[in-house]
Write a protein that holds these residues in place. Structure first.
Motif, PDB file in Angstrom:
ATOM      1  N   ALA A 116       0.848  -1.192   0.000  1.00  0.00           N
ATOM      2  CA  ALA A 116       0.000   0.000   0.000  1.00  0.00           C
ATOM      3  C   ALA A 116       0.880   1.237   0.000  1.00  0.00           C
ATOM      4  O   ALA A 116       1.995   1.225   0.524  1.00  0.00           O
ATOM      5  CB  ALA A 116      -0.902   0.002   1.231  1.00  0.00           C
ATOM      6  N   ALA A 117       0.380   2.294  -0.606  1.00  0.00           N
ATOM      7  CA  ALA A 117       1.086   3.575  -0.621  1.00  0.00           C
ATOM      8  C   ALA A 117       0.244   4.597   0.130  1.00  0.00           C
ATOM      9  O   ALA A 117      -0.969   4.664  -0.056  1.00  0.00           O
ATOM     10  CB  ALA A 117       1.334   4.039  -2.046  1.00  0.00           C
ATOM     11  N   LEU A 118       0.896   5.345   0.984  1.00  0.00           N
ATOM     12  CA  LEU A 118       0.233   6.430   1.712  1.00  0.00           C
ATOM     13  C   LEU A 118       0.588   7.730   1.003  1.00  0.00           C
ATOM     14  O   LEU A 118       1.759   8.093   0.903  1.00  0.00           O
ATOM     15  CB  LEU A 118       0.704   6.473   3.163  1.00  0.00           C
ATOM     16  CG  LEU A 118       0.211   7.641   4.004  1.00  0.00           C
ATOM     17  CD1 LEU A 118      -1.314   7.634   4.109  1.00  0.00           C
ATOM     18  CD2 LEU A 118       0.838   7.612   5.389  1.00  0.00           C
ATOM     19  N   PHE A 119      -0.435   8.397   0.462  1.00  0.00           N
ATOM     20  CA  PHE A 119      -0.264   9.687  -0.199  1.00  0.00           C
ATOM     21  C   PHE A 119      -0.721  10.760   0.781  1.00  0.00           C
ATOM     22  O   PHE A 119      -1.850  10.711   1.268  1.00  0.00           O
ATOM     23  CB  PHE A 119      -1.126   9.774  -1.458  1.00  0.00           C
ATOM     24  CG  PHE A 119      -0.673   8.884  -2.577  1.00  0.00           C
ATOM     25  CD1 PHE A 119       0.142   9.379  -3.585  1.00  0.00           C
ATOM     26  CD2 PHE A 119      -1.068   7.566  -2.628  1.00  0.00           C
ATOM     27  CE1 PHE A 119       0.553   8.556  -4.624  1.00  0.00           C
ATOM     28  CE2 PHE A 119      -0.666   6.733  -3.662  1.00  0.00           C
ATOM     29  CZ  PHE A 119       0.152   7.237  -4.662  1.00  0.00           C
ATOM     30  N   VAL A 120       0.160  11.718   1.065  1.00  0.00           N
ATOM     31  CA  VAL A 120      -0.167  12.786   2.006  1.00  0.00           C
ATOM     32  C   VAL A 120       0.102  14.129   1.341  1.00  0.00           C
ATOM     33  O   VAL A 120       1.189  14.344   0.796  1.00  0.00           O
ATOM     34  CB  VAL A 120       0.666  12.670   3.306  1.00  0.00           C
ATOM     35  CG1 VAL A 120       0.255  13.734   4.303  1.00  0.00           C
ATOM     36  CG2 VAL A 120       0.551  11.294   3.913  1.00  0.00           C
ATOM     37  N   LEU A 121      -0.883  15.004   1.376  1.00  0.00           N
ATOM     38  CA  LEU A 121      -0.742  16.362   0.874  1.00  0.00           C
ATOM     39  C   LEU A 121      -0.564  17.263   2.093  1.00  0.00           C
ATOM     40  O   LEU A 121      -1.482  17.439   2.885  1.00  0.00           O
ATOM     41  CB  LEU A 121      -1.973  16.756   0.057  1.00  0.00           C
ATOM     42  CG  LEU A 121      -1.872  18.002  -0.804  1.00  0.00           C
ATOM     43  CD1 LEU A 121      -0.722  17.896  -1.799  1.00  0.00           C
ATOM     44  CD2 LEU A 121      -3.177  18.224  -1.550  1.00  0.00           C
ATOM     45  N   ILE A 122       0.637  17.785   2.249  1.00  0.00           N
ATOM     46  CA  ILE A 122       1.036  18.517   3.453  1.00  0.00           C
ATOM     47  C   ILE A 122       1.059  20.018   3.187  1.00  0.00           C
ATOM     48  O   ILE A 122       1.744  20.474   2.275  1.00  0.00           O
ATOM     49  CB  ILE A 122       2.432  18.055   3.926  1.00  0.00           C
ATOM     50  CG1 ILE A 122       2.440  16.546   4.164  1.00  0.00           C
ATOM     51  CG2 ILE A 122       2.871  18.819   5.157  1.00  0.00           C
ATOM     52  CD1 ILE A 122       3.828  15.965   4.325  1.00  0.00           C
ATOM     53  N   LYS A 123       0.300  20.770   3.998  1.00  0.00           N
ATOM     54  CA  LYS A 123       0.325  22.236   3.885  1.00  0.00           C
ATOM     55  C   LYS A 123       1.607  22.774   4.506  1.00  0.00           C
ATOM     56  O   LYS A 123       2.303  23.584   3.913  1.00  0.00           O
ATOM     57  CB  LYS A 123      -0.883  22.849   4.584  1.00  0.00           C
ATOM     58  CG  LYS A 123      -2.193  22.608   3.902  1.00  0.00           C
ATOM     59  CD  LYS A 123      -3.308  23.309   4.676  1.00  0.00           C
ATOM     60  CE  LYS A 123      -4.655  22.796   4.281  1.00  0.00           C
ATOM     61  NZ  LYS A 123      -5.714  23.318   5.138  1.00  0.00           N
TER      62      LYS A 123
END
Length: 173
Positions: A116-123
């Motif tokens: 699994a891949a964890l995609f995180v969009l970080i401000k």
């Protein structure tokens, strides 16, 4: 400007564990996340996205409210709720929030089945404290939009977990 980070884990459960850690850190104001999605490649082959926000459910709820309100005006609240929920769910299902779904699925096609891949969009984040909290989970960087020095710090932190010796298990008698 937000930064995208995608990390591969050996299982969906491990990716979910790291996502929960990041959400806990967000409550402590160490990181601000716009979106966090887990893309898991099943044994059968297709990629499944585990979104943080279910836009279909949110659309159905808001559509139900507006449908009820309009239904009350036209003296048919049940029909209004039904039509509102259906149109809201459809609108929610068709909308894409945060990271582009097609982009995540395309990148996740490279995963091994079961990974699994964890995609995180970080401000924004406090990098040293966040890395300290997630480095023991390991993982492999798939893609980032971080600058080269920050990306290397992330890779180094995750690599430490891979090379760290596994503590022996203690058996209780």
């Amino acid at each position: 400007m937000s930064d995208l980070v995608a990390i591969i884990y050996p299982s969906e459960a491990k990716a979910e564990e790291v996502r929960q850690r990041l959400l806990k850190l967000q409550k402590e104001y160490l990181i601000s996340i716009s979106d966090a999605v887990i893309a898991a490649k099943t044994e059968a082959g297709p990629v499944k996205l585990n979104q943080l926000v279910n836009t279909t459910a949110v659309g159905a709820v808001s559509g139900s409210f507006w449908g009820l309100l309009i239904g009350l005006i036209f003296l048919n609240p049940l029909l209004g709720v039904a039509l509102g929920a259906a149109s809201g769910a459809l609108g929610g299902a068709l909308s894409d929030y945060g990271i582009d779904d097609a982009f995540m699925k395309e990148l996740s096609e490279k995963l091994q089945p079961g990974n699994a891949a964890l995609f995180v969009l970080i401000k924004n984040m406090t990098p040293d404290k966040v890395l300290r909290e997630i480095q023991d989970a390991g993982g492999t960087v798939l893609k980032t939009s971080l600058d080269d020095t920050k990306e290397q710090q992330l890779r180094d932190a995750l690599a430490k977990a891979a090379t760290a010796p596994v503590p022996p298990e203690t058996n209780a008698a």
